[in-house]
Design a protein around this motif. Sequence first.
Motif, PDB file in Angstrom:
ATOM      1  N   GLY A 180      -0.192 -23.089 -11.014  1.00 50.77           N
ATOM      2  CA  GLY A 180      -0.335 -22.806 -12.446  1.00 50.77           C
ATOM      3  C   GLY A 180       0.993 -22.881 -13.165  1.00 50.77           C
ATOM      4  O   GLY A 180       2.016 -23.264 -12.602  1.00 50.77           O
ATOM      5  N   THR A 181       0.986 -22.502 -14.451  1.00 51.45           N
ATOM      6  CA  THR A 181       2.151 -22.696 -15.312  1.00 51.45           C
ATOM      7  C   THR A 181       3.010 -21.443 -15.398  1.00 51.45           C
ATOM      8  O   THR A 181       2.509 -20.325 -15.451  1.00 51.45           O
ATOM      9  CB  THR A 181       1.717 -23.107 -16.725  1.00 51.45           C
ATOM     10  OG1 THR A 181       0.787 -22.141 -17.232  1.00 51.45           O
ATOM     11  CG2 THR A 181       1.067 -24.471 -16.716  1.00 51.45           C
ATOM     12  N   TYR A 182       4.327 -21.690 -15.449  1.00 54.22           N
ATOM     13  CA  TYR A 182       5.325 -20.626 -15.572  1.00 54.22           C
ATOM     14  C   TYR A 182       6.228 -20.934 -16.763  1.00 54.22           C
ATOM     15  O   TYR A 182       6.664 -22.074 -16.953  1.00 54.22           O
ATOM     16  CB  TYR A 182       6.193 -20.536 -14.314  1.00 54.22           C
ATOM     17  CG  TYR A 182       5.477 -19.997 -13.097  1.00 54.22           C
ATOM     18  CD1 TYR A 182       5.597 -18.661 -12.733  1.00 54.22           C
ATOM     19  CD2 TYR A 182       4.698 -20.837 -12.302  1.00 54.22           C
ATOM     20  CE1 TYR A 182       4.953 -18.164 -11.613  1.00 54.22           C
ATOM     21  CE2 TYR A 182       4.050 -20.354 -11.184  1.00 54.22           C
ATOM     22  CZ  TYR A 182       4.181 -19.012 -10.846  1.00 54.22           C
ATOM     23  OH  TYR A 182       3.544 -18.523  -9.726  1.00 54.22           O
ATOM     24  N   TRP A 183       6.530 -19.890 -17.525  1.00 51.30           N
ATOM     25  CA  TRP A 183       7.475 -20.053 -18.623  1.00 51.30           C
ATOM     26  C   TRP A 183       8.868 -20.384 -18.080  1.00 51.30           C
ATOM     27  O   TRP A 183       9.323 -19.797 -17.101  1.00 51.30           O
ATOM     28  CB  TRP A 183       7.609 -18.775 -19.438  1.00 51.30           C
ATOM     29  CG  TRP A 183       6.608 -18.526 -20.508  1.00 51.30           C
ATOM     30  CD1 TRP A 183       5.822 -17.423 -20.669  1.00 51.30           C
ATOM     31  CD2 TRP A 183       6.305 -19.383 -21.619  1.00 51.30           C
ATOM     32  NE1 TRP A 183       5.043 -17.538 -21.778  1.00 51.30           N
ATOM     33  CE2 TRP A 183       5.308 -18.729 -22.394  1.00 51.30           C
ATOM     34  CE3 TRP A 183       6.756 -20.640 -22.026  1.00 51.30           C
ATOM     35  CZ2 TRP A 183       4.781 -19.291 -23.549  1.00 51.30           C
ATOM     36  CZ3 TRP A 183       6.231 -21.194 -23.175  1.00 51.30           C
ATOM     37  CH2 TRP A 183       5.252 -20.519 -23.916  1.00 51.30           C
ATOM     38  N   SER A 184       9.567 -21.276 -18.758  1.00 44.12           N
ATOM     39  CA  SER A 184      11.016 -21.433 -18.592  1.00 44.12           C
ATOM     40  C   SER A 184      11.693 -20.777 -19.803  1.00 44.12           C
ATOM     41  O   SER A 184      11.024 -20.384 -20.764  1.00 44.12           O
ATOM     42  CB  SER A 184      11.397 -22.915 -18.527  1.00 44.12           C
ATOM     43  OG  SER A 184      11.369 -23.501 -19.833  1.00 44.12           O
ATOM     44  N   SER A 185      12.999 -20.667 -19.747  1.00 47.15           N
ATOM     45  CA  SER A 185      13.743 -20.143 -20.906  1.00 47.15           C
ATOM     46  C   SER A 185      14.197 -21.266 -21.826  1.00 47.15           C
ATOM     47  O   SER A 185      15.016 -21.044 -22.720  1.00 47.15           O
ATOM     48  CB  SER A 185      14.949 -19.335 -20.437  1.00 47.15           C
ATOM     49  OG  SER A 185      15.823 -20.143 -19.658  1.00 47.15           O
ATOM     50  N   THR A 186      13.665 -22.465 -21.626  1.00 46.04           N
ATOM     51  CA  THR A 186      14.044 -23.629 -22.425  1.00 46.04           C
ATOM     52  C   THR A 186      13.018 -23.870 -23.526  1.00 46.04           C
ATOM     53  O   THR A 186      11.816 -23.923 -23.265  1.00 46.04           O
ATOM     54  CB  THR A 186      14.133 -24.886 -21.541  1.00 46.04           C
ATOM     55  OG1 THR A 186      15.012 -24.632 -20.446  1.00 46.04           O
ATOM     56  CG2 THR A 186      14.642 -26.073 -22.339  1.00 46.04           C
ATOM     57  N   GLU A 187      13.488 -24.013 -24.746  1.00 40.83           N
ATOM     58  CA  GLU A 187      12.608 -24.314 -25.876  1.00 40.83           C
ATOM     59  C   GLU A 187      12.271 -25.803 -25.944  1.00 40.83           C
ATOM     60  O   GLU A 187      13.078 -26.642 -25.555  1.00 40.83           O
ATOM     61  CB  GLU A 187      13.296 -23.957 -27.190  1.00 40.83           C
ATOM     62  CG  GLU A 187      13.643 -22.511 -27.367  1.00 40.83           C
ATOM     63  CD  GLU A 187      14.570 -22.332 -28.558  1.00 40.83           C
ATOM     64  OE1 GLU A 187      14.191 -21.588 -29.477  1.00 40.83           O
ATOM     65  OE2 GLU A 187      15.663 -22.921 -28.556  1.00 40.83           O
ATOM     66  N   LYS A 188      11.121 -26.088 -26.469  1.00 39.33           N
ATOM     67  CA  LYS A 188      10.845 -27.446 -26.934  1.00 39.33           C
ATOM     68  C   LYS A 188      11.332 -27.583 -28.364  1.00 39.33           C
ATOM     69  O   LYS A 188      11.976 -28.565 -28.734  1.00 39.33           O
ATOM     70  CB  LYS A 188       9.353 -27.761 -26.859  1.00 39.33           C
ATOM     71  CG  LYS A 188       9.010 -29.143 -27.378  1.00 39.33           C
ATOM     72  CD  LYS A 188       7.510 -29.407 -27.374  1.00 39.33           C
ATOM     73  CE  LYS A 188       7.207 -30.782 -27.940  1.00 39.33           C
ATOM     74  NZ  LYS A 188       5.742 -31.049 -27.990  1.00 39.33           N
ATOM     75  N   ASP A 189      10.995 -26.592 -29.201  1.00 34.37           N
ATOM     76  CA  ASP A 189      11.442 -26.531 -30.586  1.00 34.37           C
ATOM     77  C   ASP A 189      11.336 -25.085 -31.036  1.00 34.37           C
ATOM     78  O   ASP A 189      11.175 -24.181 -30.213  1.00 34.37           O
ATOM     79  CB  ASP A 189      10.620 -27.469 -31.487  1.00 34.37           C
ATOM     80  CG  ASP A 189       9.116 -27.272 -31.330  1.00 34.37           C
ATOM     81  OD1 ASP A 189       8.677 -26.101 -31.149  1.00 34.37           O
ATOM     82  OD2 ASP A 189       8.365 -28.269 -31.380  1.00 34.37           O
TER      83      ASP A 189
END
Length: 284
Positions: A244-253
């Motif tokens: 499944g999906t995990y948040w990163s600390s990187t923004e898209k925008d």
Amino acid sequence: MKFNILPSLFLIILLGISCMQNDPEVLPEILLESPESVSAVRVTIHSRLINDGTGGVVRRGLTISRQPNPDLQNTVQDDERFYGAYDSKIFDLQPNTKFYVRAFVQNKAGLAYSNEIVFETLPEADYSLLETGPGGGLIFIDMGNYDWGWRYMEALSFESLYYNTFWFDHQFIPLGTSNTIGSGEINSYLYNQKNRAINQLSSMHVLADFNQNGYKDWFLPSIDELKEIREKLYLNELVGFEGGTYWSSTEKDNMQGLLLDFSTGEVTSEYKAIGNKIIAVRLF
């Protein structure tokens, strides 16, 4: 009988203005607490603003030296928070070295310093990949030396505590994050410096308050760091990470953040106010 009260009233007003003008200006007060999460090249230090004093705080931070009583002539690390309590991370120190730290705070009345604390960094560490790190996570990156201000990165499954957290519920505030290895800590640091009473279940806020094995310097990994966790740990069925999906600390925008799907390896994006799984990582 008539009384003329205007002269008396005028005198009272003058006396009030005079008293206001003579009120002493008050310096701010700030307190440093014992250092935490000490490693070979970094430390976390908690400062607490006790009193704003006169006119409100205009500058706040830490000053660091190898000699006692550091001041603004020494190494300075400014904080963007002008109120309350705050955890500051000091990066890129030298191993096995004694350091002296004081907090400083400035307002209209002038500059004030906190109490001084003294700590000693640890000797250089010697760990292997996939070994358990000092924080209890598995080491998934070894840079080979401390030239980057850190050498090792460890990851810890966080699902049993917080399975579903926001990235940032104020989704229109861009932070200027990065995607590279080594940038997750800075991404999270930017978030926590700019955070103003954000939802307590925001992912980076949760990790900033997390304490494991006496270490409080955990953060949300960048997207490239997440890829390393998937490759080194998840695909080898270590630590118990789920698909499944995990948040990163990187923004898209300014509205969306990047996620990594551990099942497929695909990088996706989602609105920052949507809940997803997170992983705790730290550098040392």
